[in-house]
Scaffold this active site. Structure first.
Site, mmCIF file in Angstrom:
data_model
loop_
_atom_site.group_PDB
_atom_site.id
_atom_site.type_symbol
_atom_site.label_atom_id
_atom_site.label_comp_id
_atom_site.label_asym_id
_atom_site.label_seq_id
_atom_site.Cartn_x
_atom_site.Cartn_y
_atom_site.Cartn_z
ATOM 1 N N ASP A 1 -8.011 11.404 3.786
ATOM 2 C CA ASP A 1 -8.602 12.450 4.617
ATOM 3 C C ASP A 1 -9.565 11.736 5.561
ATOM 4 O O ASP A 1 -10.662 11.361 5.167
ATOM 5 C CB ASP A 1 -9.355 13.450 3.719
ATOM 6 C CG ASP A 1 -10.089 14.500 4.524
ATOM 7 O OD1 ASP A 1 -9.604 14.876 5.610
ATOM 8 O OD2 ASP A 1 -11.167 14.948 4.084
ATOM 9 N N GLU B 1 -4.066 12.987 6.865
ATOM 10 C CA GLU B 1 -4.222 14.259 7.552
ATOM 11 C C GLU B 1 -4.248 14.007 9.046
ATOM 12 O O GLU B 1 -4.947 13.121 9.518
ATOM 13 C CB GLU B 1 -5.513 14.949 7.092
ATOM 14 C CG GLU B 1 -5.564 16.403 7.466
ATOM 15 C CD GLU B 1 -6.704 17.122 6.760
ATOM 16 O OE1 GLU B 1 -6.570 17.430 5.563
ATOM 17 O OE2 GLU B 1 -7.735 17.371 7.400
ATOM 18 N N ASP C 1 -15.299 16.910 -1.485
ATOM 19 C CA ASP C 1 -14.231 17.669 -0.802
ATOM 20 C C ASP C 1 -13.221 16.716 -0.187
ATOM 21 O O ASP C 1 -12.019 16.984 -0.164
ATOM 22 C CB ASP C 1 -14.788 18.481 0.379
ATOM 23 C CG ASP C 1 -15.762 19.547 -0.052
ATOM 24 O OD1 ASP C 1 -15.802 19.882 -1.253
ATOM 25 O OD2 ASP C 1 -16.508 20.025 0.832
#
Lengths: 162, 162
Positions: free
Chosen positions: A13, A73, A144
């Site tokens: 990410d 991503e 996260d």
């Protein structure tokens, strides 16, 4: 470390201030997170050094786990264009590290939809779902970003062909 | 190769299909282009390998000429967002290679303005102007991209502090 039928994916990410990464193995016994973490860089560090830290930590994970595939991503054009450009610079480094491996790129909504069944799922739901799917030792400490990286790796593993 | 008062800059005009680069030295005797070229990658090559080719060729120039500074063209949000994102990925790799060196980033208009006196100068004018300023052996073979890279390096040298 790996059984012959095991497939390993590095999920990333990407972000200049915080990049989440996770190496997930999939095999006959299900999915196991081999390593997950968050690479944080300081805004007062020169940009080439910030990118260098991200590069070196990801490169170490690639060298250690030799993933078959890298799942990253993608950023599509956000409201915040300068921030999207900074993230795209990090994505370039991730893709560079996928040399000789399979590269998969996923838009954020596709990952949320695949993992949570809802392309607009909030962060907390993603993290809870990822922990439920593959959590284990250390999963409660995932940021996260690390959770998103696990989710990206799972998307690549679910897709098969791996 | 270099006199003690010489300053070397690597200029890079980033692009996935074609990246121009140039190493320009500035010193008491004016400016000299030490190397300039265009790195072209094929659309049918996997993306990590294309980025890898760009990385390796630029890294070779950095290793050979040990530039004090790296000057790269910034992309601001263009009409063509996917293409801007692909260019930003290349920019990330250029900035990574500036580790331990000074990094300067210029928007395209600023470079044209500084070199041609006109922020909307067409490519041909830029290339002609750059050749007039520092052309020499091989300058007639420069692509637009290599010419832009020379222009970027000159911007950094003109700005002083170098």
């Amino acid at each position: 470390m790996s059984s012959p039928s095991e497939v390993r994916v590095l999920g990333v990410d990407p972000g200049l201030a915080a990049t989440g990464y996770a190496v997930v193995a999939g095999g006959r016994d299900g999915f196991v997170v081999l390593q997950a973490g968050t690479i944080r860089t300081r805004a007062d560090t020169p940009l080439p050094e910030r990118l260098g830290e991200i590069h070196d930590r990801l490169q170490r994970a690639v060298a250690e786990f030799d993933p078959h595939s890298v799942a990253v991503e993608e950023v599509f054009l956000a409201q915040n264009a300068p921030s999207a450009m900074a993230t795209a610079e990090v994505i370039g480094i991730v893709k560079l590290l996928a040399r000789g491996r399979e590269l998969r790129a996923y838009p954020p909504r596709a990952v949320k939809k695949r993992i949570c069944g809802n392309g607009s799922a909030p962060k907390e739901q993603m993290l809870a779902m990822v922990r439920a799917l593959v959590g284990g030792k250390g999963a409660e400490a995932w940021s996260d970003h690390a959770g998103d990286a696990v989710a990206l790796a799972l998307c690549a593993l679910f897709e098969g062909g791996l």
